[in-house]
Every structure is written in C-alpha cells, then in structure tokens.
Design a protein around this motif. Sequence first.
Motif, PDB file in Angstrom:
ATOM      1  N   ARG A 112      66.658  40.242   2.903  1.00 19.14           N
ATOM      2  CA  ARG A 112      66.238  41.073   2.451  1.00 19.14           C
ATOM      3  C   ARG A 112      65.196  41.658   4.047  1.00 19.14           C
ATOM      4  O   ARG A 112      64.280  40.877   4.042  1.00 19.14           O
ATOM      5  CB  ARG A 112      65.561  41.299   0.983  1.00 19.14           C
ATOM      6  CG  ARG A 112      66.630  41.185  -0.162  1.00 19.14           C
ATOM      7  CD  ARG A 112      65.867  41.013  -1.181  1.00 19.14           C
ATOM      8  NE  ARG A 112      66.329  41.209  -2.247  1.00 19.14           N
ATOM      9  CZ  ARG A 112      65.678  41.215  -3.341  1.00 19.14           C
ATOM     10  NH1 ARG A 112      64.321  41.347  -3.258  1.00 19.14           N
ATOM     11  NH2 ARG A 112      66.905  40.710  -4.633  1.00 19.14           N
ATOM     12  N   SER A 122      66.327  53.859   4.264  1.00 15.84           N
ATOM     13  CA  SER A 122      65.619  53.393   4.488  1.00 15.84           C
ATOM     14  C   SER A 122      66.078  52.336   4.385  1.00 15.84           C
ATOM     15  O   SER A 122      67.255  52.385   2.844  1.00 15.84           O
ATOM     16  CB  SER A 122      64.604  54.445   3.055  1.00 15.84           C
ATOM     17  OG  SER A 122      63.497  53.382   2.078  1.00 15.84           O
ATOM     18  N   THR A 131      59.433  40.807   0.799  1.00 16.02           N
ATOM     19  CA  THR A 131      60.611  41.472   0.767  1.00 16.02           C
ATOM     20  C   THR A 131      60.594  41.988  -0.851  1.00 16.02           C
ATOM     21  O   THR A 131      61.930  42.799  -0.783  1.00 16.02           O
ATOM     22  CB  THR A 131      61.811  39.808   0.580  1.00 16.02           C
ATOM     23  OG1 THR A 131      61.541  39.546  -0.499  1.00 16.02           O
ATOM     24  CG2 THR A 131      62.005  39.745   2.371  1.00 16.02           C
ATOM     25  N   SER A 132      59.394  41.326  -1.674  1.00 15.02           N
ATOM     26  CA  SER A 132      59.261  42.273  -2.632  1.00 15.02           C
ATOM     27  C   SER A 132      58.372  42.590  -3.225  1.00 15.02           C
ATOM     28  O   SER A 132      57.186  41.158  -3.268  1.00 15.02           O
ATOM     29  CB  SER A 132      59.998  42.049  -3.473  1.00 15.02           C
ATOM     30  OG  SER A 132      60.694  40.841  -3.827  1.00 15.02           O
ATOM     31  N   GLY A 192      63.084  45.034  -0.369  1.00 11.15           N
ATOM     32  CA  GLY A 192      64.158  44.867   0.859  1.00 11.15           C
ATOM     33  C   GLY A 192      64.740  45.304   0.404  1.00 11.15           C
ATOM     34  O   GLY A 192      65.800  44.101  -0.851  1.00 11.15           O
ATOM     35  N   THR A 193      65.954  45.678   1.315  1.00 10.12           N
ATOM     36  CA  THR A 193      67.464  45.557   0.911  1.00 10.12           C
ATOM     37  C   THR A 193      68.301  44.496   2.434  1.00 10.12           C
ATOM     38  O   THR A 193      67.764  44.381   2.656  1.00 10.12           O
ATOM     39  CB  THR A 193      68.473  46.253   0.640  1.00 10.12           C
ATOM     40  OG1 THR A 193      68.450  47.052   2.535  1.00 10.12           O
ATOM     41  CG2 THR A 193      67.589  47.764  -0.294  1.00 10.12           C
ATOM     42  N   TYR A 202      65.097  50.364   2.164  1.00  7.75           N
ATOM     43  CA  TYR A 202      64.261  49.515   0.677  1.00  7.75           C
ATOM     44  C   TYR A 202      64.599  50.392  -0.578  1.00  7.75           C
ATOM     45  O   TYR A 202      64.909  51.707  -0.322  1.00  7.75           O
ATOM     46  CB  TYR A 202      62.791  49.877   1.003  1.00  7.75           C
ATOM     47  CG  TYR A 202      61.681  48.796   2.326  1.00  7.75           C
ATOM     48  CD1 TYR A 202      61.990  47.119   1.788  1.00  7.75           C
ATOM     49  CD2 TYR A 202      62.068  49.834   3.430  1.00  7.75           C
ATOM     50  CE1 TYR A 202      61.452  47.227   3.735  1.00  7.75           C
ATOM     51  CE2 TYR A 202      61.338  49.452   4.825  1.00  7.75           C
ATOM     52  CZ  TYR A 202      61.045  47.695   4.565  1.00  7.75           C
ATOM     53  OH  TYR A 202      61.274  47.075   5.473  1.00  7.75           O
ATOM     54  N   VAL A 257      56.412  52.507   2.318  1.00 10.97           N
ATOM     55  CA  VAL A 257      56.574  51.141   1.658  1.00 10.97           C
ATOM     56  C   VAL A 257      56.526  51.309   3.699  1.00 10.97           C
ATOM     57  O   VAL A 257      57.055  52.265   4.446  1.00 10.97           O
ATOM     58  CB  VAL A 257      58.485  50.859   1.540  1.00 10.97           C
ATOM     59  CG1 VAL A 257      59.259  51.852   2.108  1.00 10.97           C
ATOM     60  CG2 VAL A 257      58.195  49.333   1.699  1.00 10.97           C
ATOM     61  N   LYS A 297      57.396  49.279   7.079  1.00 10.07           N
ATOM     62  CA  LYS A 297      57.532  48.099   8.332  1.00 10.07           C
ATOM     63  C   LYS A 297      56.861  47.386   9.164  1.00 10.07           C
ATOM     64  O   LYS A 297      56.629  46.647   8.990  1.00 10.07           O
ATOM     65  CB  LYS A 297      58.905  49.117   8.798  1.00 10.07           C
ATOM     66  CG  LYS A 297      59.978  47.320   8.528  1.00 10.07           C
ATOM     67  CD  LYS A 297      61.472  47.900   9.540  1.00 10.07           C
ATOM     68  CE  LYS A 297      61.948  46.313  10.158  1.00 10.07           C
ATOM     69  NZ  LYS A 297      63.919  47.304  10.448  1.00 10.07           N
TER      70      LYS A 297
END
Length: 210
Positions: free
Chosen positions: A76, A47, A125-126, A70-71, A49, A148, A150
Amino acid sequence: MPGLMLALVTCISFLQPCAGYSTGATSEACLTLHPGHGGQPGDHADSPYQLSVSPSSPVAGSDLSITLAGTGFLTRTEFMGFIIQVRDVDGNSVGTFSTSDGLATYLHCDNIQDTVTHSSSQPKTSITISWSPPPSLPPTQVYVAATVVKDYNTYWVDIRSGRLMVTGRGQQDTDASSEPETELELEKEPKPEPEPKLKEKHPVYTGCSE
C-alpha cells in the motif's frame, strides 16, 4: 553579526513548516483542510488513497468507523500526514472523534475533538478512527472529508466519502418517547340476558287444575 542573524532567520524559515507538518495540522486548516504546504494539491482522480466508512447505512445513534488507507496490490502507498472531518451538507464540522491510536491527535475547530490529524510524520499505510454524532443531532446528511499528505509537496485536499444519514442517540430517545400511546380498548360490560318467556297454555288445558 548580520551574517548570524541571516542564518538564524533562514533556519527558522525552513524549520517552521517542517515542524507544523510533522506534528499535525494547525487550526488554519480547519476550514479549507489545506495543510499549508507549497505547491498545488493533486487531482482526486490520481489519489493513491481511499476513504471508507462503516457501516455504510448506520442505524440511529450509531458510531462510524472511518479508515483512510493507501491503495496497492502488493504494498500500500504510504502517507505521512492527514486531516479528517465529518461535515454536514453546509460544510460545517459535526460530531466528535475518538482514537486510541498514537498516530492520530485531535484538532479543535468548531467544537472539541471535531477534527483529527497526524501526531507525527511517521510513514503509515492506514489510519482508523471512530466518530460519534452529537446526542441531540436530528436526522442529518453528512460526509467524511479528508486531506492526505504523501510528502511535503505531494498531497490531496478534501477527498470525500459518499453521504450518510446519521442521528444522535438523544434524538433517537426523543423520537421514541414522542410516539403516540396506544389507547387500550375498555372491556365492555356484558349485557344482561333477557328473562325467559313463560310458555302459554293451550286452550284445551284452560281451567284444568295444575
């Protein structure tokens, strides 16, 4: 006519999952947190996230700030949908969410506002939301569970935070009022001082006038 009916059915079959996806999860996701999309959910280890909770060691009666993000190093990873709950160790949804973010809306599962989901499929993104424990909740271990999305075929289900110990505000007041009262030590009355003894006269002075 049959051709027209077939076309309508085909359109509806395509539009229904898209509508459900774009406006948030339905009550069918309350228990499993599954968005109802096709395909299989991804492995949590893959993941992109992360789920964070603040404070990590909450004091009794305090709210939690929950962020799903998101990372990435420079940019992100975006996501389009999500479902978030706070659950106890038995898997029951607990507490109430609040948000002023237009990207999130409430889903009522076991209780009012005990679940949040996306309000639109706009890429983000968050997302940060606030959670409050029930006022009468005794000390209880909970964790945050999130799904989550995508895209329609790429999603992760039941991503979890670490466990936290939380307590309701009302329970905090009850605990404080149930503490034993300290008894005040009564002030002791002073003991009367003994009367001074008269000094006896020496025999030499016996019979002498005073």
